[in-house]
Design an enzyme around this catalytic site. Structure first.
Site, PDB file in Angstrom:
ATOM      1  N   GLU A 204     -41.843 -24.432  36.214  1.00  0.00           N
ATOM      2  CA  GLU A 204     -42.624 -25.234  37.146  1.00  0.00           C
ATOM      3  C   GLU A 204     -43.900 -25.782  36.517  1.00  0.00           C
ATOM      4  O   GLU A 204     -44.766 -26.298  37.227  1.00  0.00           O
ATOM      5  CB  GLU A 204     -42.954 -24.415  38.392  1.00  0.00           C
ATOM      6  N   LYS A 336     -38.777 -24.053  53.051  1.00  0.00           N
ATOM      7  CA  LYS A 336     -38.060 -24.786  52.009  1.00  0.00           C
ATOM      8  C   LYS A 336     -36.870 -25.514  52.639  1.00  0.00           C
ATOM      9  O   LYS A 336     -35.995 -24.880  53.246  1.00  0.00           O
ATOM     10  CB  LYS A 336     -37.554 -23.834  50.920  1.00  0.00           C
TER      11      LYS A 336
END
Length: 425
Positions: A204, A336
């Protein structure tokens, strides 16, 4: 609004160079929408299942079966739906798949399609996505959680904790939160190079460290905040994603970096010591998804001090959030889209969190794309917080930069969420 006229799916590539699903929707009026499915590395066992091809190609990760299903089943079923009928369309997708975990057509196929419909409806309405989903509600830009060090499944388990993040608790605007984080990220890199522990970046975009312990990572993070000119715990706080399901099961936790095997009580004690020692304001998945008793105990012990976030434990599921709230587990929910599988189910989970007094954090996944929809949804749904990954890599920065554009636009949200949105009990 007009009806859906065309649906087209294709294979594209995510930030890890793996195949993923992209769907385009076109309406009779010529409005267009595009949705892309992200993918996670650490996944809750109860989240919507991706449909992957298996076999030798791309290590079994190809998505051509999911794409074929969109063309064969989803596209004909969508034809003629009013593009504004998001809830009805999502209900149809769920029924069409027919499985509890969306494994037949694939959660990746469903979420890409659901998002494409939402984008097309916003386009047809002539509105930015955040404004379209907000309606007449006054909403605020979310407070960012931004990764500085990546560990766990995002960095080959170099450290046990998956995300070491910062939250600019004294920021008064989205842009200022990013400015402060940029300084911390810059100084963290300098300190790591000085210590000889810099190993590149993780999935990430956070620094990929070679620390000798999990505590060393937090020591360096505190030093980075100070080197950037901020007061730890006043200007900038620490947020951790423990991702305990990755190294814990059945009430036993194996910390490789610390060479320790802990039971639930010992794991809780360790986390409580960290809270006392470091300026931690948020902890995600402190216990594994199968350790409900541990999550309740930890919330009871620390819920008045820090935000306790359920991710694998709640998997963006309204029923699981309601059950956790009734038992006193967690005080915040990670939201999410691809965990739920459709936009409507994602929104239901966020609403359940708010109804039970939980904070909510809209989150990206480790396998991301250039799609910026979650920034608009975190804003338009007034989620309060946003977790995208690090302050590096273009698929991450595309989202942070989109937040700046929303804040700087002619039509803008009512303000910035600031640190008041962090959960406390």
């Amino acid at each position: 609004m007009s009806r859906i006229e065309a649906v087209h799916a294709r294979r594209i590539w995510d930030s890890r160079g793996r195949p993923t699903v992209e769907v385009d929707i076109v309406t009779e009026a010529g409005a267009r929408g595009r949705g892309i499915a992200p993918a996670g590395a650490s996944r809750g066992s109860r989240e919507a299942m991706e449909l992957r091809d298996g076999g030798a190609a791309f290590d079994g990760k190809d998505v051509m079966t999911a794409i074929a299903g969109i063309g064969r089943e989803i596209a004909p079923a969508l034809s003629g739906f009013d593009v504004s009928e998001q809830a009805a369309i999502d209900a149809m997708l769920i029924t069409l798949d027919g499985t509890a975990d969306k494994s037949r057509l694939g959660g990746n196929a469903l979420i890409a399609t659901s998002l494409a419909v939402l984008h097309a409806a916003a386009h047809e309405a002539g509105l930015p996505l955040w404004r379209y989903v907000a309606g007449d509600e006054a909403v605020r830009l979310p407070l960012p959680q931004i990764q500085i060090f990546g560990g766990g499944a995002h960095a080959e388990r170099r450290v046990d904790v998956q995300d070491f993040m910062v939250i600019a608790t004294s920021a008064t605007s989205f842009a200022q939160a990013l400015e402060m984080t940029a300084e911390v990220y810059l100084h963290a890199g300098k300190l790591m190079r000085k210590r000889g522990v810099a190993q590149g970046v993780a999935d990430e975009g956070g620094w990929w460290p070679a620390f000798s312990s999990n505590e060393e990572a937090m020591d360096v993070l505190v030093a980075s905040i100070e080197a950037a000119g901020f007061v730890p715990g006043v200007d900038v706080g620490i947020a951790l994603d423990i991702a305990a399901s990755e190294f814990g099961k059945g009430g036993q936790y194996t910390l490789g970096l610390d060479n320790a095997r802990l039971d639930t009580d010992a794991m809780i004690e360790k986390l409580l010591r960290w809270i006392e020692r470091y300026p931690i304001v948020s902890i995600e998945d402190p216990l594994s998804e199968d350790d409900e008793a541990g999550m309740i105990a930890f919330t009871r012990a620390a819920g008045s001090k820090v935000q306790i976030v359920g991710d694998d434990f709640l998997v963006t599921n309204a029923a699981l959030i309601e059950a956790a709230a009734s038992k006193g587990a967690c005080n915040a929910a990670l939201i999410k889209l691809n965990q739920a599988g459709t936009v409507t189910e994602t929104l239901a989970a966020l609403r359940a969190a708010k109804a039970h007094g939980y904070a909510s954090i809209v989150s990206a996944r480790s396998g991301e794309t250039e799609d910026v929809a979650i920034v608009h949804l975190a804003t338009g749904w007034n989620a309060g917080q946003l977790k995208v990954g690090s302050f590096a890599r273009s698929e991450r920065m595309a989202k942070w930069n989109e937040g700046i554009r929303i804040e700087d636009g002619g039509e803008r949200p009512a303000g910035f969420a600031c640190a008041s949105v962090l959960a406390r009990r």
